[in-house]
Design an enzyme around this catalytic site. Sequence first.
Site, PDB file in Angstrom:
ATOM      1  CB  SER A 115      -0.852   0.002   1.284  1.00 28.59           C
ATOM      2  OG  SER A 115      -1.478   1.255   1.462  1.00 28.59           O
ATOM      3  CE1 TYR A 125      -4.229  -1.943   5.100  1.00 27.99           C
ATOM      4  CE2 TYR A 125      -3.344   0.235   4.637  1.00 27.99           C
ATOM      5  CZ  TYR A 125      -3.890  -0.961   4.197  1.00 27.99           C
ATOM      6  OH  TYR A 125      -4.081  -1.172   2.837  1.00 27.99           O
ATOM      7  CE  LYS A 142      -1.643  -3.552   3.382  1.00 25.35           C
ATOM      8  NZ  LYS A 142      -1.764  -4.624   2.382  1.00 25.35           N
TER       9      LYS A 142
HETATM   10  N1  LIG Z   1      -8.721  -0.292  -1.019  1.00 23.16           N
HETATM   11  C1  LIG Z   1      -7.680   0.524  -0.841  1.00 23.16           C
HETATM   12  O1  LIG Z   1      -7.815   1.765  -0.741  1.00 23.16           O
HETATM   13  C2  LIG Z   1      -6.289  -0.072  -0.760  1.00 23.16           C
HETATM   14  C3  LIG Z   1      -5.205   0.822  -0.858  1.00 23.16           C
HETATM   15  C4  LIG Z   1      -3.918   0.300  -0.793  1.00 23.16           C
HETATM   16  C5  LIG Z   1      -3.711  -1.052  -0.642  1.00 23.16           C
HETATM   17  N2  LIG Z   1      -4.787  -1.901  -0.549  1.00 23.16           N
HETATM   18  C6  LIG Z   1      -4.496  -3.331  -0.382  1.00 23.16           C
HETATM   19  O2  LIG Z   1      -5.024  -4.038  -1.475  1.00 23.16           O
HETATM   20  C7  LIG Z   1      -5.291  -5.396  -1.085  1.00 23.16           C
HETATM   21  C8  LIG Z   1      -6.715  -5.745  -1.485  1.00 23.16           C
HETATM   22  O3  LIG Z   1      -7.591  -4.905  -0.738  1.00 23.16           O
HETATM   23  P1  LIG Z   1      -9.030  -4.473  -1.265  1.00 23.16           P
HETATM   24  O4  LIG Z   1      -9.103  -3.011  -1.136  1.00 23.16           O
HETATM   25  O5  LIG Z   1      -9.321  -5.136  -2.559  1.00 23.16           O
HETATM   26  O6  LIG Z   1      -9.915  -5.062  -0.076  1.00 23.16           O
HETATM   27  P2  LIG Z   1     -11.156  -6.084  -0.078  1.00 23.16           P
HETATM   28  O7  LIG Z   1     -11.584  -6.111   1.344  1.00 23.16           O
HETATM   29  O8  LIG Z   1     -12.128  -5.742  -1.143  1.00 23.16           O
HETATM   30  O9  LIG Z   1     -10.469  -7.463  -0.485  1.00 23.16           O
HETATM   31  C9  LIG Z   1      -9.613  -8.144   0.387  1.00 23.16           C
HETATM   32  C10 LIG Z   1      -9.830  -9.628   0.152  1.00 23.16           C
HETATM   33  O10 LIG Z   1      -8.865 -10.333   0.958  1.00 23.16           O
HETATM   34  C11 LIG Z   1      -9.521 -11.447   1.521  1.00 23.16           C
HETATM   35  N3  LIG Z   1      -8.838 -11.880   2.734  1.00 23.16           N
HETATM   36  C12 LIG Z   1      -8.695 -11.188   3.898  1.00 23.16           C
HETATM   37  N4  LIG Z   1      -8.077 -11.959   4.809  1.00 23.16           N
HETATM   38  C13 LIG Z   1      -7.819 -13.146   4.203  1.00 23.16           C
HETATM   39  C14 LIG Z   1      -7.218 -14.349   4.652  1.00 23.16           C
HETATM   40  N5  LIG Z   1      -6.780 -14.494   5.910  1.00 23.16           N
HETATM   41  N6  LIG Z   1      -7.101 -15.380   3.765  1.00 23.16           N
HETATM   42  C15 LIG Z   1      -7.566 -15.258   2.495  1.00 23.16           C
HETATM   43  N7  LIG Z   1      -8.179 -14.155   2.036  1.00 23.16           N
HETATM   44  C16 LIG Z   1      -8.297 -13.107   2.890  1.00 23.16           C
HETATM   45  C17 LIG Z   1     -10.944 -10.970   1.819  1.00 23.16           C
HETATM   46  O11 LIG Z   1     -11.852 -12.066   1.968  1.00 23.16           O
HETATM   47  C18 LIG Z   1     -11.224 -10.116   0.578  1.00 23.16           C
HETATM   48  O12 LIG Z   1     -11.809 -10.871  -0.466  1.00 23.16           O
HETATM   49  C19 LIG Z   1      -5.044  -5.433   0.425  1.00 23.16           C
HETATM   50  O13 LIG Z   1      -3.758  -5.954   0.683  1.00 23.16           O
HETATM   51  C20 LIG Z   1      -5.123  -3.968   0.831  1.00 23.16           C
HETATM   52  O14 LIG Z   1      -4.426  -3.705   2.014  1.00 23.16           O
HETATM   53  C21 LIG Z   1      -6.063  -1.436  -0.610  1.00 23.16           C
END
Ligand SMILES: NC(=O)c1ccc[n+]([C@@H]2O[C@H](COP(=O)([O-])OP(=O)(O)OC[C@H]3O[C@@H](n4cnc5c(N)ncnc54)[C@H](O)[C@@H]3O)[C@@H](O)[C@H]2O)c1
Length: 264
Positions: free
Chosen positions: A140, A153, A157
Amino acid sequence: MQDGFKPGAGTVVVTGAASGIGRAIARRLSLAGAPRTVLLDRDGAGAARAAEAIGPHARAMGVDVRDPAAIEAAVARIEEDGPISLWCSNAGVHRGQGLGEASDWDASLAVNLHAHLHAARAVLPRMVRRGTGHFVITASAAGLLADPRCAPYSVSKHAAVALAEWLAIAHGGDGVTIACLCPEGVRTAMTAADSAALGTEVLEPEAVADSLLEGLAEGRFLILPHSRTAEYERRRATDRGRWIAGMRRARQRAAGAAPLHAAG
Ligand SMILES: NC(=O)c1ccc[n+]([C@@H]2O[C@H](COP(=O)([O-])OP(=O)(O)OC[C@H]3O[C@@H](n4cnc5c(N)ncnc54)[C@H](O)[C@@H]3O)[C@@H](O)[C@H]2O)c1
């Protein structure tokens, strides 16, 4: 849209693929020609729905990425059908407010750091033996800058970025590509409950997936879908004291609701 990256003849695997960024990456890699796409998520039913929407060459596995034995078993099972050419270690959680509780730290470190380590241990030796493969960690922009509202977080990260860097240093000469995807705010389930978390430049998950493929095509380690992240990181590195003061002011102005990945 960048069409330069070709997933090749192997299997691509995306964790956290039941929703958000992971689902978009799985779909995008399939469109780019991946012959087999595996969507891995602890939400097996959600992953199955996402796989069905992609097509018959996609399949789902219900796996908790915190469990190293489950990851090892999943890798062995997937490779029965052919080598894994690309692993996107993308699952993540955002837990806690402020300094957070012990359970927030446990959850954040287990998914946002240790799960990448489990995947690296299971997948990378196979890729290194074959002398080819791509391994991507979704960290992130909070791992380069800060999430001023949530220490678990932010810190987990930062650790994910450090692990990705370490892997890139260790495996640079092995024919294996390591990349680290660092978005700022993306419109997904993770940010749905808190619009302040998104910041000002909000991307859709599909744009992040496009950016990942562009970065892989160009052989970049750090893949930054948002336009300003690199400049923010440069400012932080140039004068850490000034950057912290700017972040503190932003946090005060927003009365604890500063944008998730604000850089000051
Ligand atoms: N959304 C944002 O603004 C953002 C920004 C920067 C980074 N990210 C990162 O992107 C990645 C995806 O996030 P997102 O925004 O799509 O969130 P999201 O919540 O839509 O998707 C996350 C997915 O991870 C799965 N997950 C969580 N824990 C798990 C586990 N123990 N085993 C297997 N699956 C698991 C959840 O079931 C979900 O389907 C994450 O690493 C998040 O930190 C997101």
